[in-house]
Motif scaffolding. Structure first.
Motif, mmCIF file in Angstrom:
data_model
loop_
_atom_site.group_PDB
_atom_site.id
_atom_site.type_symbol
_atom_site.label_atom_id
_atom_site.label_comp_id
_atom_site.label_asym_id
_atom_site.label_seq_id
_atom_site.Cartn_x
_atom_site.Cartn_y
_atom_site.Cartn_z
ATOM 1 N N UNK A 9 0.738 -1.208 0.135
ATOM 2 C CA UNK A 9 0.070 0.129 -0.010
ATOM 3 C C UNK A 9 0.857 1.170 -0.124
ATOM 4 N N UNK A 10 0.433 2.523 0.178
ATOM 5 C CA UNK A 10 1.112 3.565 0.456
ATOM 6 C C UNK A 10 1.344 3.817 1.819
ATOM 7 N N UNK A 11 2.400 4.756 2.154
ATOM 8 C CA UNK A 11 2.763 4.988 3.479
ATOM 9 C C UNK A 11 1.685 5.659 3.962
ATOM 10 N N UNK A 12 0.884 6.677 3.506
ATOM 11 C CA UNK A 12 -0.183 7.285 4.193
ATOM 12 C C UNK A 12 -1.334 6.205 4.540
ATOM 13 N N UNK A 13 -1.577 5.209 3.738
ATOM 14 C CA UNK A 13 -2.564 4.281 4.081
ATOM 15 C C UNK A 13 -2.122 3.334 5.249
ATOM 16 N N UNK A 14 -0.568 3.131 5.320
ATOM 17 C CA UNK A 14 -0.023 2.148 5.996
ATOM 18 C C UNK A 14 0.241 2.918 7.645
ATOM 19 N N UNK A 15 0.196 3.960 7.507
ATOM 20 C CA UNK A 15 0.095 4.443 8.959
ATOM 21 C C UNK A 15 -1.322 4.767 9.634
ATOM 22 N N UNK A 16 -2.157 4.884 8.513
ATOM 23 C CA UNK A 16 -3.627 4.832 9.005
ATOM 24 C C UNK A 16 -4.123 3.420 9.406
ATOM 25 N N UNK A 17 -3.584 2.400 8.711
ATOM 26 C CA UNK A 17 -3.825 1.161 9.059
ATOM 27 C C UNK A 17 -3.182 0.761 10.569
ATOM 28 N N UNK A 18 -2.124 1.236 10.619
ATOM 29 C CA UNK A 18 -1.250 1.085 11.636
ATOM 30 C C UNK A 18 -1.950 1.498 12.993
ATOM 31 N N UNK A 37 -9.740 -7.936 2.737
ATOM 32 C CA UNK A 37 -8.494 -7.379 2.793
ATOM 33 C C UNK A 37 -7.534 -8.483 2.352
ATOM 34 N N UNK A 38 -6.817 -8.070 1.040
ATOM 35 C CA UNK A 38 -6.051 -8.784 0.393
ATOM 36 C C UNK A 38 -4.567 -8.893 0.803
ATOM 37 N N UNK A 39 -4.172 -9.953 0.753
ATOM 38 C CA UNK A 39 -2.913 -10.541 1.323
ATOM 39 C C UNK A 39 -2.033 -11.295 0.243
ATOM 40 N N UNK A 40 -0.786 -11.043 0.129
ATOM 41 C CA UNK A 40 -0.093 -11.777 -0.873
ATOM 42 C C UNK A 40 0.729 -12.831 0.027
ATOM 43 N N UNK A 41 0.991 -14.066 -0.448
ATOM 44 C CA UNK A 41 1.744 -14.987 0.150
ATOM 45 C C UNK A 41 3.265 -14.818 0.514
ATOM 46 N N UNK A 42 3.844 -14.093 -0.626
ATOM 47 C CA UNK A 42 5.253 -13.819 -0.708
ATOM 48 C C UNK A 42 5.527 -12.434 -0.858
ATOM 49 N N UNK A 43 6.597 -11.877 -0.255
ATOM 50 C CA UNK A 43 6.948 -10.405 -0.509
ATOM 51 C C UNK A 43 7.646 -10.490 -1.749
ATOM 52 N N UNK A 44 6.875 -9.931 -2.795
ATOM 53 C CA UNK A 44 7.504 -9.857 -4.114
ATOM 54 C C UNK A 44 6.682 -9.370 -5.044
ATOM 55 N N UNK A 45 6.445 -9.880 -6.324
ATOM 56 C CA UNK A 45 5.733 -9.361 -7.342
ATOM 57 C C UNK A 45 4.268 -8.766 -6.829
ATOM 58 N N UNK A 46 3.513 -9.509 -6.276
ATOM 59 C CA UNK A 46 2.037 -9.189 -5.922
ATOM 60 C C UNK A 46 1.912 -7.923 -5.034
ATOM 61 N N UNK A 47 2.816 -7.972 -4.048
ATOM 62 C CA UNK A 47 2.663 -6.719 -2.936
ATOM 63 C C UNK A 47 3.103 -5.581 -3.241
ATOM 64 N N UNK A 48 4.350 -5.749 -4.324
ATOM 65 C CA UNK A 48 4.793 -4.607 -4.850
ATOM 66 C C UNK A 48 3.901 -4.046 -5.881
ATOM 67 N N UNK A 49 3.091 -4.874 -6.542
ATOM 68 C CA UNK A 49 2.167 -4.309 -7.620
ATOM 69 C C UNK A 49 0.992 -3.520 -6.954
ATOM 70 N N UNK A 50 0.655 -4.007 -5.564
ATOM 71 C CA UNK A 50 -0.570 -3.479 -4.708
ATOM 72 C C UNK A 50 0.132 -2.015 -4.425
ATOM 73 N N UNK A 51 1.475 -2.038 -3.932
ATOM 74 C CA UNK A 51 1.748 -0.748 -3.552
ATOM 75 C C UNK A 51 1.989 0.215 -4.745
ATOM 76 N N UNK A 52 2.233 -0.055 -5.655
ATOM 77 C CA UNK A 52 2.529 0.547 -7.244
ATOM 78 C C UNK A 52 1.216 1.087 -7.383
ATOM 79 N N UNK A 53 0.013 0.421 -7.167
ATOM 80 C CA UNK A 53 -1.303 0.837 -7.771
ATOM 81 C C UNK A 53 -1.845 1.740 -6.876
ATOM 82 N N UNK A 54 -1.508 1.638 -5.336
ATOM 83 C CA UNK A 54 -1.992 2.548 -4.363
ATOM 84 C C UNK A 54 -1.235 3.795 -4.413
ATOM 85 N N UNK A 55 -0.153 3.806 -5.021
ATOM 86 C CA UNK A 55 0.706 5.182 -5.232
ATOM 87 C C UNK A 55 0.886 5.796 -6.544
ATOM 88 N N UNK A 56 -0.083 5.262 -7.609
ATOM 89 C CA UNK A 56 0.257 5.565 -8.977
ATOM 90 C C UNK A 56 -0.042 7.036 -9.146
#
Length: 185
Positions: A9-18, A37-56
């Motif tokens: 996700x974005x840092x702004x959303x992460x701060x809110x979630x935390x 709430x969507x969760x990726x099994x490994x830290x790689x392509x999928x969570x990076x893709x989610x973070x890129x979409x959240x901050x585009x």
């Protein structure tokens, strides 16, 4: 606690979630495998893709200078980068086994996940080594209360609570599952 995966996700959303937790009102009702709430099994392509979409959108509005500093020093070290444009990965834990989560393989754009359906023995099937980078789980709103989140500290962990079925039917007792599996062997 069980470690179950990563969320980008974005840092702004992460701060809110935390600070206040995951809020159901922010969950998309039109997710690929349902609301939650969507969760990726490994830290790689999928969570990076989610973070890129959240901050585009926020990233596109950053000046070239700010984007260059991020490239050279990393986003976490860039004081000029807006928090809505900074990509963040969170680690997700659960306080108990989840009963109603669903999971699948998601490959955006090319629908490659359909190859997991085999029509005959000569079908392409599932390439676990490559496709596990796209394995995602959705935790439904009623089970979000059992999730705990932390920032990704770069230490690798193996998921401990990925269920081998898409979801449990009804209100089956999880404690009986290992005994039933042992009897069938």
């Amino acid at each position: 606690m069980y470690f179950i995966g990563y969320h980008g996700t974005s840092e702004l959303s992460a701060l809110n979630i935390l600070s206040v937790g995951i809020q159901e009102r922010f969950l998309s009702p039109n997710g690929q495998i349902g609301q939650g709430f969507y969760i990726a099994k490994i830290n790689g392509t999928l969570p990076q893709w989610g973070a890129a979409n959240a901050t585009y959108t926020a990233r596109q509005n950053q000046p070239y200078f700010t984007r260059m500093i991020s490239f050279l020093t990393g986003e976490a070290n860039n004081p000029w980068l807006d928090k809505a444009a900074q990509q963040t990965i969170l680690k997700i834990y659960t306080t108990r086994p989840l009963r109603h989560c669903k999971w699948n393989i998601m490959n955006p754009g090319d629908l490659e996940f359909l190859k997991t359906i085999r029509y005959d023995t000569d079908g392409p099937g599932l390439d676990l080594k490559r496709d596990c980078q796209w394995l995602q789980m959705v935790v439904p709103p009623e089970e979000i209360q059992y999730l705990r989140l932390r920032r990704d500290d770069g230490i690798f962990e193996r998921p401990h609570n990925w269920i081998a079925k898409s979801s449990f039917e009804g209100e089956r007792d999880l404690r009986s599952a290992p005994r039933a599996r042992a009897r069938s062997l």
